[in-house]
Design a protein around this motif. Structure first.
Motif, PDB file in Angstrom:
ATOM      1  N   TYR A 188      21.291  -0.155  -7.630  1.00  0.00           N
ATOM      2  CA  TYR A 188      19.838  -0.917  -8.017  1.00  0.00           C
ATOM      3  C   TYR A 188      19.138  -0.246  -7.599  1.00  0.00           C
ATOM      4  N   ALA A 189      19.155  -0.397  -6.069  1.00  0.00           N
ATOM      5  CA  ALA A 189      18.626   0.612  -4.517  1.00  0.00           C
ATOM      6  C   ALA A 189      18.422   1.611  -5.607  1.00  0.00           C
ATOM      7  N   ILE A 190      18.980   2.487  -5.375  1.00  0.00           N
ATOM      8  CA  ILE A 190      19.455   4.221  -6.687  1.00  0.00           C
ATOM      9  C   ILE A 190      17.978   4.658  -7.373  1.00  0.00           C
ATOM     10  N   MET A 191      19.079   3.336  -7.834  1.00  0.00           N
ATOM     11  CA  MET A 191      17.748   3.755  -9.455  1.00  0.00           C
ATOM     12  C   MET A 191      16.198   3.299  -8.935  1.00  0.00           C
ATOM     13  N   ARG A 192      15.636   2.059  -8.485  1.00  0.00           N
ATOM     14  CA  ARG A 192      14.907   2.340  -8.641  1.00  0.00           C
ATOM     15  C   ARG A 192      14.055   3.212  -7.691  1.00  0.00           C
ATOM     16  N   PHE A 193      14.626   3.764  -6.321  1.00  0.00           N
ATOM     17  CA  PHE A 193      14.699   4.815  -5.767  1.00  0.00           C
ATOM     18  C   PHE A 193      13.894   5.711  -6.793  1.00  0.00           C
ATOM     19  N   ILE A 194      14.667   6.175  -7.569  1.00  0.00           N
ATOM     20  CA  ILE A 194      14.141   7.405  -8.340  1.00  0.00           C
ATOM     21  C   ILE A 194      13.417   6.929  -9.692  1.00  0.00           C
ATOM     22  N   PHE A 201       6.150   7.958   0.041  1.00  0.00           N
ATOM     23  CA  PHE A 201       7.081   6.430  -1.154  1.00  0.00           C
ATOM     24  C   PHE A 201       6.610   5.570  -0.945  1.00  0.00           C
ATOM     25  N   SER A 202       6.630   4.584  -2.149  1.00  0.00           N
ATOM     26  CA  SER A 202       6.425   3.931  -2.623  1.00  0.00           C
ATOM     27  C   SER A 202       7.024   2.672  -1.296  1.00  0.00           C
ATOM     28  N   THR A 203       7.132   1.130  -1.817  1.00  0.00           N
ATOM     29  CA  THR A 203       7.225   0.059  -0.777  1.00  0.00           C
ATOM     30  C   THR A 203       8.837  -0.362  -1.440  1.00  0.00           C
ATOM     31  N   SER A 204       8.629  -0.143  -2.626  1.00  0.00           N
ATOM     32  CA  SER A 204       9.695  -0.337  -3.440  1.00  0.00           C
ATOM     33  C   SER A 204      10.794   0.660  -2.484  1.00  0.00           C
ATOM     34  N   GLN A 205      10.608   1.713  -3.081  1.00  0.00           N
ATOM     35  CA  GLN A 205      11.742   2.966  -2.071  1.00  0.00           C
ATOM     36  C   GLN A 205      11.675   3.301  -0.876  1.00  0.00           C
ATOM     37  N   TRP A 206      11.124   2.625  -0.286  1.00  0.00           N
ATOM     38  CA  TRP A 206      11.310   1.947   1.555  1.00  0.00           C
ATOM     39  C   TRP A 206      12.159   0.847   1.344  1.00  0.00           C
ATOM     40  N   ILE A 207      12.210   0.075   0.543  1.00  0.00           N
ATOM     41  CA  ILE A 207      12.756  -1.185   0.139  1.00  0.00           C
ATOM     42  C   ILE A 207      14.370  -1.002   0.186  1.00  0.00           C
ATOM     43  N   SER A 208      14.794   0.196  -1.018  1.00  0.00           N
ATOM     44  CA  SER A 208      15.423   0.983  -1.321  1.00  0.00           C
ATOM     45  C   SER A 208      16.481   1.454  -0.365  1.00  0.00           C
ATOM     46  N   ILE A 209      15.612   2.164   0.663  1.00  0.00           N
ATOM     47  CA  ILE A 209      16.311   2.698   1.797  1.00  0.00           C
ATOM     48  C   ILE A 209      17.295   2.024   2.520  1.00  0.00           C
ATOM     49  N   LEU A 210      16.510   0.654   2.863  1.00  0.00           N
ATOM     50  CA  LEU A 210      17.272  -0.159   4.099  1.00  0.00           C
ATOM     51  C   LEU A 210      18.323  -1.385   3.343  1.00  0.00           C
ATOM     52  N   VAL A 211      17.814  -1.097   1.640  1.00  0.00           N
ATOM     53  CA  VAL A 211      18.851  -1.671   1.291  1.00  0.00           C
ATOM     54  C   VAL A 211      20.347  -0.858   1.299  1.00  0.00           C
ATOM     55  N   VAL A 212      20.065  -0.135   0.808  1.00  0.00           N
ATOM     56  CA  VAL A 212      21.216   1.200   1.237  1.00  0.00           C
ATOM     57  C   VAL A 212      21.934   1.696   2.451  1.00  0.00           C
ATOM     58  N   PHE A 227       9.794   7.636  -9.369  1.00  0.00           N
ATOM     59  CA  PHE A 227       8.277   8.532  -8.923  1.00  0.00           C
ATOM     60  C   PHE A 227       7.573   8.713 -10.357  1.00  0.00           C
ATOM     61  N   PHE A 228       8.371   8.007 -11.000  1.00  0.00           N
ATOM     62  CA  PHE A 228       7.249   8.042 -12.483  1.00  0.00           C
ATOM     63  C   PHE A 228       7.025   6.855 -12.723  1.00  0.00           C
ATOM     64  N   ARG A 229       6.375   5.737 -11.787  1.00  0.00           N
ATOM     65  CA  ARG A 229       5.586   4.712 -12.123  1.00  0.00           C
ATOM     66  C   ARG A 229       4.385   4.801 -11.766  1.00  0.00           C
ATOM     67  N   ALA A 230       4.012   4.234 -12.570  1.00  0.00           N
ATOM     68  CA  ALA A 230       2.009   4.279 -12.094  1.00  0.00           C
ATOM     69  C   ALA A 230       1.780   3.315 -11.355  1.00  0.00           C
ATOM     70  N   ASP A 231       1.394   2.623 -10.410  1.00  0.00           N
ATOM     71  CA  ASP A 231       1.966   1.819  -9.632  1.00  0.00           C
ATOM     72  C   ASP A 231       1.431   1.133  -8.425  1.00  0.00           C
ATOM     73  N   SER A 232       0.730   2.595  -8.183  1.00  0.00           N
ATOM     74  CA  SER A 232      -0.092   2.218  -7.145  1.00  0.00           C
ATOM     75  C   SER A 232      -0.483   0.691  -6.238  1.00  0.00           C
ATOM     76  N   GLU A 233      -0.893   0.436  -7.038  1.00  0.00           N
ATOM     77  CA  GLU A 233      -1.280  -1.364  -6.315  1.00  0.00           C
ATOM     78  C   GLU A 233      -0.186  -2.282  -5.630  1.00  0.00           C
ATOM     79  N   ARG A 234       0.627  -1.263  -6.037  1.00  0.00           N
ATOM     80  CA  ARG A 234       2.114  -2.348  -5.162  1.00  0.00           C
ATOM     81  C   ARG A 234       2.739  -1.583  -3.839  1.00  0.00           C
ATOM     82  N   GLY A 235       2.171  -0.537  -3.430  1.00  0.00           N
ATOM     83  CA  GLY A 235       2.209   0.017  -2.352  1.00  0.00           C
ATOM     84  C   GLY A 235       2.530   1.049  -1.710  1.00  0.00           C
TER      85      GLY A 235
END
Length: 234
Positions: free
Chosen positions: A188-194, A210-221, A197-205
């Motif tokens: 899931y972390a790999i999928m979410r990280f990728i 990298f987005s917040t979720s991408q940093w969390i994905s890196i930490l999860v892996v 890049f295609f999401r228009a969701d800047s409100e998540r930070g």
């Protein structure tokens, strides 16, 4: 898109319908898996219900933490009236917060009632992507969490989650069922990280590029890799 449906004259948000459907489907799958994981159906049912609460609370808490700058900037509007406050609080969730919230309440239940946490995770984790997939269909119907230039990222993530579910069943059958939680977190972390890049969701930070979720994905892996190195191999 289908934001709402009308039943007996009442409009019901399809996002909520799909999220509820996902949670119910996930609980059913967990109950069906209970025996092979040496767990009672009652324990699984209770953990499933508590997990739903953990998803909502955890997802909202992480969203609020990410949205602190916005809350500070627009505090006079958000807290201007109860209607405005409840309108703000009614939306905005971060999946990772919900995931961690669900895992935490499962851990608390296992600790309280002397239930195997490892067996509980083995039993319940394959159901996580099912609930998530249906929730993403709800996002598509509501028109939120969309991608740039109209890309239906919600549907891609839903399909990806169902593929993860099938892979987890395969892991259980031909490899080692104890690896199910780690395989899920990694995939899931790999999928979410990728997909980020295609999401228009800047409100998540965003932090740097990298987005917040991408940093969390890196930490999860990184966590999974650390666990694999730390745990003794048989």
């Amino acid at each position: 898109m289908l934001p709402t449906i009308t039943i007996f004259g009442h409009e019901i948000a399809m996002y909520g319908v799909m999220c509820l459907s996902g949670i119910l489907a996930a609980i059913v799958v967990c109950i069906l898996r209970a025996k092979k994981c040496n767990l009672s159906k009652e324990d699984i049912l209770y953990m499933g219900i508590l997990s739903a609460i953990g998803i909502v609370v955890g997802g909202k808490i992480l969203y609020l933490l990410i949205d602190i700058p916005v809350i500070i900037k627009y505090s006079s509007y958000i807290f201007g009236s109860l209607d405005q406050f409840f309108a703000y609080m009614s939306g905005g969730f971060v999946f990772y917060g919900g995931l961690f919230g669900a895992i935490y309440v499962i851990y608390l239940y296992c600790h309280k009632f002397s239930v195997s946490f490892q067996n509980s995770m083995i039993c319940m984790v394959p159901s996580f992507p099912i609930a998530h997939a249906l929730g993403r269909v709800g996002c598509f119907m509501a028109g939120c969490c969309h991608g740039r230039n109209g890309i239906p990222v919600q549907l891609y993530e839903g399909i990806g989650n169902m593929l993860i579910f099938l892979i987890l069943l395969l892991v259980e059958k031909i490899w080692n069922k104890k690896q199910i939680p780690y395989v899920y977190l990694t995939l899931y972390a790999i999928m979410r990280f990728i997909l980020e890049f295609f999401r228009a969701d800047s409100e998540r930070g965003f932090i740097f590029t990298f987005s917040t979720s991408q940093w969390i994905s890196i930490l999860v892996v990184a966590f999974v890799v650390f666990q694999e190195i730390r745990l003794p191999k048989k």
